[in-house]
Scaffold this motif. Structure first.
Motif, PDB file in Angstrom:
ATOM      1  N   HIS A   1      44.732  25.502  20.215  1.00 58.60           N
ATOM      2  CA  HIS A   1      45.254  26.862  20.069  1.00 58.60           C
ATOM      3  C   HIS A   1      44.752  27.520  18.804  1.00 58.60           C
ATOM      4  N   GLY A   2      44.734  28.842  18.835  1.00 51.76           N
ATOM      5  CA  GLY A   2      44.361  29.642  17.678  1.00 51.76           C
ATOM      6  C   GLY A   2      45.405  30.712  17.468  1.00 51.76           C
ATOM      7  N   ALA A   3      44.957  31.951  17.367  1.00 53.87           N
ATOM      8  CA  ALA A   3      45.865  33.079  17.139  1.00 53.87           C
ATOM      9  C   ALA A   3      46.876  33.242  18.273  1.00 53.87           C
ATOM     10  N   ASP A   4      46.558  32.722  19.463  1.00 58.88           N
ATOM     11  CA  ASP A   4      47.470  32.827  20.606  1.00 58.88           C
ATOM     12  C   ASP A   4      48.783  32.076  20.382  1.00 58.88           C
ATOM     13  N   GLU A   5      48.738  30.992  19.623  1.00 58.33           N
ATOM     14  CA  GLU A   5      49.913  30.147  19.346  1.00 58.33           C
ATOM     15  C   GLU A   5      49.816  29.667  17.902  1.00 58.33           C
ATOM     16  N   PRO A   6      50.174  30.503  16.934  1.00 57.08           N
ATOM     17  CA  PRO A   6      49.991  30.155  15.522  1.00 57.08           C
ATOM     18  C   PRO A   6      50.591  28.814  15.097  1.00 57.08           C
ATOM     19  N   GLU A   7      51.767  28.484  15.580  1.00 54.97           N
ATOM     20  CA  GLU A   7      52.377  27.217  15.183  1.00 54.97           C
ATOM     21  C   GLU A   7      51.589  26.032  15.729  1.00 54.97           C
ATOM     22  N   ARG A   8      51.185  26.120  16.985  1.00 52.79           N
ATOM     23  CA  ARG A   8      50.393  25.033  17.585  1.00 52.79           C
ATOM     24  C   ARG A   8      49.001  24.934  16.953  1.00 52.79           C
ATOM     25  N   ALA A   9      48.519  26.017  16.388  1.00 56.48           N
ATOM     26  CA  ALA A   9      47.236  25.992  15.675  1.00 56.48           C
ATOM     27  C   ALA A   9      47.390  25.362  14.297  1.00 56.48           C
ATOM     28  N   THR A  10      48.526  25.561  13.668  1.00 61.67           N
ATOM     29  CA  THR A  10      48.735  25.113  12.291  1.00 61.67           C
ATOM     30  C   THR A  10      49.123  23.649  12.175  1.00 61.67           C
ATOM     31  N   VAL A  11      49.989  23.170  13.045  1.00 58.54           N
ATOM     32  CA  VAL A  11      50.541  21.821  12.915  1.00 58.54           C
ATOM     33  C   VAL A  11      49.469  20.720  12.880  1.00 58.54           C
ATOM     34  N   PRO A  12      48.437  20.743  13.739  1.00 59.07           N
ATOM     35  CA  PRO A  12      47.421  19.688  13.630  1.00 59.07           C
ATOM     36  C   PRO A  12      46.706  19.694  12.273  1.00 59.07           C
TER      37      PRO A  12
ATOM     38  N   VAL B   1      39.656  17.350  12.647  1.00 57.58           N
ATOM     39  CA  VAL B   1      40.394  18.131  13.629  1.00 57.58           C
ATOM     40  C   VAL B   1      39.404  18.488  14.727  1.00 57.58           C
ATOM     41  N   VAL B   2      39.735  18.121  15.950  1.00 55.17           N
ATOM     42  CA  VAL B   2      38.893  18.402  17.104  1.00 55.17           C
ATOM     43  C   VAL B   2      39.438  19.671  17.757  1.00 55.17           C
ATOM     44  N   CYS B   3      38.675  20.744  17.669  1.00 59.04           N
ATOM     45  CA  CYS B   3      39.095  22.038  18.199  1.00 59.04           C
ATOM     46  C   CYS B   3      38.469  22.279  19.563  1.00 59.04           C
ATOM     47  N   THR B   4      39.320  22.591  20.522  1.00 58.53           N
ATOM     48  CA  THR B   4      38.875  22.925  21.866  1.00 58.53           C
ATOM     49  C   THR B   4      39.465  24.280  22.256  1.00 58.53           C
ATOM     50  N   ILE B   5      39.001  24.809  23.353  1.00 58.83           N
ATOM     51  CA  ILE B   5      39.484  26.059  23.938  1.00 58.83           C
ATOM     52  C   ILE B   5      39.510  27.134  22.845  1.00 58.83           C
ATOM     53  N   ASP B   6      40.602  27.874  22.682  1.00 57.05           N
ATOM     54  CA  ASP B   6      40.629  28.965  21.702  1.00 57.05           C
ATOM     55  C   ASP B   6      40.672  28.495  20.256  1.00 57.05           C
ATOM     56  N   ALA B   7      40.962  27.230  20.017  1.00 52.78           N
ATOM     57  CA  ALA B   7      40.963  26.720  18.644  1.00 52.78           C
ATOM     58  C   ALA B   7      39.571  26.707  18.032  1.00 52.78           C
ATOM     59  N   VAL B   8      38.523  26.781  18.842  1.00 56.08           N
ATOM     60  CA  VAL B   8      37.174  26.776  18.262  1.00 56.08           C
ATOM     61  C   VAL B   8      36.965  27.963  17.324  1.00 56.08           C
ATOM     62  N   TRP B   9      37.691  29.052  17.539  1.00 61.97           N
ATOM     63  CA  TRP B   9      37.572  30.211  16.644  1.00 61.97           C
ATOM     64  C   TRP B   9      37.991  29.859  15.220  1.00 61.97           C
ATOM     65  N   LEU B  10      38.863  28.844  15.059  1.00 60.75           N
ATOM     66  CA  LEU B  10      39.350  28.463  13.738  1.00 60.75           C
ATOM     67  C   LEU B  10      38.247  27.911  12.847  1.00 60.75           C
TER      68      LEU B  10
ATOM     69  N   GLY C   1      36.922   2.947  18.188  1.00 61.25           N
ATOM     70  CA  GLY C   1      38.234   2.633  17.637  1.00 61.25           C
ATOM     71  C   GLY C   1      38.938   3.747  16.904  1.00 61.25           C
ATOM     72  N   ALA C   2      38.382   4.958  16.889  1.00 61.03           N
ATOM     73  CA  ALA C   2      39.076   6.073  16.248  1.00 61.03           C
ATOM     74  C   ALA C   2      40.420   6.293  16.933  1.00 61.03           C
ATOM     75  N   ARG C   3      41.397   6.668  16.146  1.00 63.15           N
ATOM     76  CA  ARG C   3      42.721   6.944  16.707  1.00 63.15           C
ATOM     77  C   ARG C   3      42.837   8.438  16.969  1.00 63.15           C
ATOM     78  N   SER C   4      43.303   8.746  18.167  1.00 63.06           N
ATOM     79  CA  SER C   4      43.400  10.125  18.631  1.00 63.06           C
ATOM     80  C   SER C   4      44.858  10.565  18.597  1.00 63.06           C
ATOM     81  N   ILE C   5      45.112  11.682  17.904  1.00 70.68           N
ATOM     82  CA  ILE C   5      46.479  12.161  17.702  1.00 70.68           C
ATOM     83  C   ILE C   5      46.621  13.570  18.244  1.00 70.68           C
ATOM     84  N   THR C   6      47.598  13.776  19.105  1.00 70.95           N
ATOM     85  CA  THR C   6      47.878  15.109  19.645  1.00 70.95           C
ATOM     86  C   THR C   6      49.304  15.490  19.266  1.00 70.95           C
ATOM     87  N   LEU C   7      49.430  16.641  18.628  1.00 71.37           N
ATOM     88  CA  LEU C   7      50.733  17.151  18.216  1.00 71.37           C
ATOM     89  C   LEU C   7      50.974  18.463  18.952  1.00 71.37           C
ATOM     90  N   ALA C   8      51.492  18.388  20.141  1.00 69.49           N
ATOM     91  CA  ALA C   8      51.643  19.607  20.945  1.00 69.49           C
ATOM     92  C   ALA C   8      53.084  19.889  21.260  1.00 69.49           C
TER      93      ALA C   8
END
Length: 121
Positions: free
Chosen positions: A11-22, A38-47, A114-121
């Motif tokens: 997420h980006g500007a569409d969901e500010p909290e979901r963009a900020t927490v990661p 931070v792996v940015c996908t979809i609208d988060a790539v704008w960040l 072995g990288a650990r993948s974390i999603t905070l949604a």
């Protein structure tokens, strides 16, 4: 086993909290000496582009543009999904320092190593 921590953000500007927490969690990891991306996908790539985080703020949370700068300053990196940036016309020239366009193969290789993948949604 890899020490890398991958924090996902879609997420980006569409969901500010979901963009900020990661970025909050990734920043904590980076300042603690952990390898963090931070792996940015979809609208988060704008960040990961110049001005892409401007104006994104949530009460009681850090201003996102400042947080991203602090995260990169602490050694963190931002990975922008190549398929997502291509759809949006974003190129390497648009990226801020610390942001890189990567393909799915890079992400899969890091997780397989072995990288650990974390999603905070």
């Amino acid at each position: 086993m890899s020490d890398l921590l991958l924090f996902h953000c879609s997420h980006g500007a569409d969901e500010p909290e979901r963009a900020t927490v990661p970025f909050i969690a990734a920043h904590v990891a980076a300042v603690s000496g952990q390898a963090a991306r931070v792996v940015c996908t979809i609208d988060a790539v704008w960040l990961g582009t110049a001005g892409g985080a401007d104006g994104i703020a949530v009460p009681s949370q850090p201003v996102l543009a400042e947080l991203i700068s602090d995260f990169v300053g602490a050694g963190g990196e931002i990975w922008l999904c190549s398929a997502c940036v291509n759809k949006r016309g974003i190129t390497e020239d648009d990226c801020i320092p610390g942001a890189t366009i990567v393909g799915a193969a890079t992400l899969v290789a890091e997780i397989a190593a072995g990288a650990r993948s974390i999603t905070l949604a």
